[in-house]
Design an enzyme around this catalytic site. Structure first.
Site, PDB file in Angstrom:
ATOM      1  N   HIS A  54      50.335  13.527  92.474  1.00 27.60           N
ATOM      2  CA  HIS A  54      49.376  14.518  91.962  1.00 27.60           C
ATOM      3  C   HIS A  54      49.871  15.937  92.195  1.00 27.60           C
ATOM      4  CE1 HIS A  54      46.698  11.286  91.090  1.00 27.60           C
ATOM      5  NE2 HIS A  54      46.786  10.851  92.341  1.00 27.60           N
ATOM      6  N   GLY A  73      30.932  28.785  81.041  1.00 27.09           N
ATOM      7  CA  GLY A  73      31.472  30.146  80.993  1.00 27.09           C
ATOM      8  C   GLY A  73      32.229  30.496  82.264  1.00 27.09           C
ATOM      9  N   ASP A  75      25.607  33.927  87.751  1.00 27.24           N
ATOM     10  CA  ASP A  75      24.920  34.906  86.911  1.00 27.24           C
ATOM     11  C   ASP A  75      23.413  34.744  87.121  1.00 27.24           C
ATOM     12  OD1 ASP A  75      24.216  32.692  85.441  1.00 27.24           O
ATOM     13  OD2 ASP A  75      25.186  33.324  83.579  1.00 27.24           O
ATOM     14  N   HIS A  76      22.629  35.432  86.277  1.00 28.72           N
ATOM     15  CA  HIS A  76      21.169  35.418  86.427  1.00 28.72           C
ATOM     16  C   HIS A  76      20.566  34.031  86.208  1.00 28.72           C
ATOM     17  CE1 HIS A  76      22.391  36.200  82.292  1.00 28.72           C
ATOM     18  NE2 HIS A  76      21.340  35.494  81.941  1.00 28.72           N
ATOM     19  N   CYS A 125      26.657  29.001  86.647  1.00 27.42           N
ATOM     20  CA  CYS A 125      25.936  29.680  85.563  1.00 27.42           C
ATOM     21  C   CYS A 125      25.021  28.636  84.926  1.00 27.42           C
ATOM     22  CB  CYS A 125      26.897  30.337  84.575  1.00 27.42           C
ATOM     23  SG  CYS A 125      28.018  29.227  83.705  1.00 27.42           S
ATOM     24  N   GLY A 126      24.503  28.904  83.760  1.00 31.57           N
ATOM     25  CA  GLY A 126      23.558  27.966  83.156  1.00 31.57           C
ATOM     26  C   GLY A 126      24.165  26.597  82.920  1.00 31.57           C
ATOM     27  N   THR A 127      25.353  26.593  82.347  1.00 38.16           N
ATOM     28  CA  THR A 127      26.042  25.322  82.060  1.00 38.16           C
ATOM     29  C   THR A 127      27.256  25.071  82.951  1.00 38.16           C
ATOM     30  OG1 THR A 127      27.474  26.450  80.482  1.00 38.16           O
ATOM     31  CG2 THR A 127      25.438  25.469  79.602  1.00 38.16           C
ATOM     32  N   HIS A 140      42.741  14.581  93.010  1.00 40.99           N
ATOM     33  CA  HIS A 140      43.820  14.553  92.014  1.00 40.99           C
ATOM     34  C   HIS A 140      44.226  15.931  91.505  1.00 40.99           C
ATOM     35  CE1 HIS A 140      43.444  10.040  90.731  1.00 40.99           C
ATOM     36  NE2 HIS A 140      43.547  10.217  92.042  1.00 40.99           N
TER      37      HIS A 140
HETATM   38  C1  RB5 Z   1      23.312  32.662  80.152  1.00 40.91           C
HETATM   39  O1  RB5 Z   1      22.218  32.549  79.320  1.00 40.91           O
HETATM   40  C2  RB5 Z   1      24.288  31.511  79.910  1.00 40.91           C
HETATM   41  O2  RB5 Z   1      24.929  31.701  78.686  1.00 40.91           O
HETATM   42  C3  RB5 Z   1      25.282  31.408  81.034  1.00 40.91           C
HETATM   43  O3  RB5 Z   1      24.604  31.218  82.233  1.00 40.91           O
HETATM   44  C4  RB5 Z   1      26.286  30.253  80.949  1.00 40.91           C
HETATM   45  O4  RB5 Z   1      25.652  29.047  80.709  1.00 40.91           O
HETATM   46  C5  RB5 Z   1      27.467  30.488  80.097  1.00 40.91           C
HETATM   47  O5  RB5 Z   1      28.377  29.671  80.018  1.00 40.91           O
END
Ligand code: RB5
Length: 141
Positions: A132, A69, A7-8, A64-66, A97
């Site tokens: 496994h 998602g 994503d962005h 993505c950011g984390t 595994h």
């Molecule tokens: C975007 O701001 C953020 O929510 C997305 O990149 C991600 O971390 C979602 O899980």
């Protein structure tokens, strides 16, 4: 063929990882997103995961950011085993595994060096099979 999408929140890291994956000797298909557009991560996770589920590519990388998602979304697809990895150890074990076929990473969590190391380990490590395989076979409901 290795698919990439983000994503962005992860455009720069995705591009750097795409270049890195090419240097490792793999063909890469980058599914976006392009710069300057705020998007919804499930749209990109679903597109990439569907291609993996249908055998159109061997592995995928979603950022993505984390990474949360992307991994939550990709794992809704039967046959997809998306692993959110934060270091080389989790990347290695996700392959050895869990036979993970999609690597998820968080651009706001990782530096470039660690992300490159994770991608390298993920793409070079083989599934161990054996006991496994039995466990992986039990994942699908
Ligand atoms: C975007 O701001 C953020 O929510 C997305 O990149 C991600 O971390 C979602 O899980």
């Amino acid at each position: 063929m290795i698919l990439l999408a983000s994503d962005h929140a992860a455009v720069n890291l995705r591009r750097s990882i795409a270049e890195h994956v090419v240097t490792l000797g793999f063909d890469v298909q980058d599914l976006g997103v392009e710069d300057g557009r705020s998007v919804d991560y499930p749209d990109f996770a679903h597109e990439l995961a569907e291609k993996i589920a249908h055998g159109q590519a061997d592995r995928g990388i979603l950022i993505c950011g984390t990474g949360l998602g992307m991994s939550i979304t990709a794992n809704r697809h039967p046959g997809v085993r998306a692993a959110l990895c934060h270091d080389a150890y989790t990347a290695e074990m996700a392959r050895r595994h869990n036979d993970a076929n999609i690597l998820c990473m968080g651009s706001r969590v990782l530096g470039l060096g660690v992300a490159e190391q994770i991608a390298s380990v993920f793409l070079k490590t083989a599934f161990e099979g054996g006991r496994h395989q039995r466990r992986v076979d039990k994942i699908e409901i």
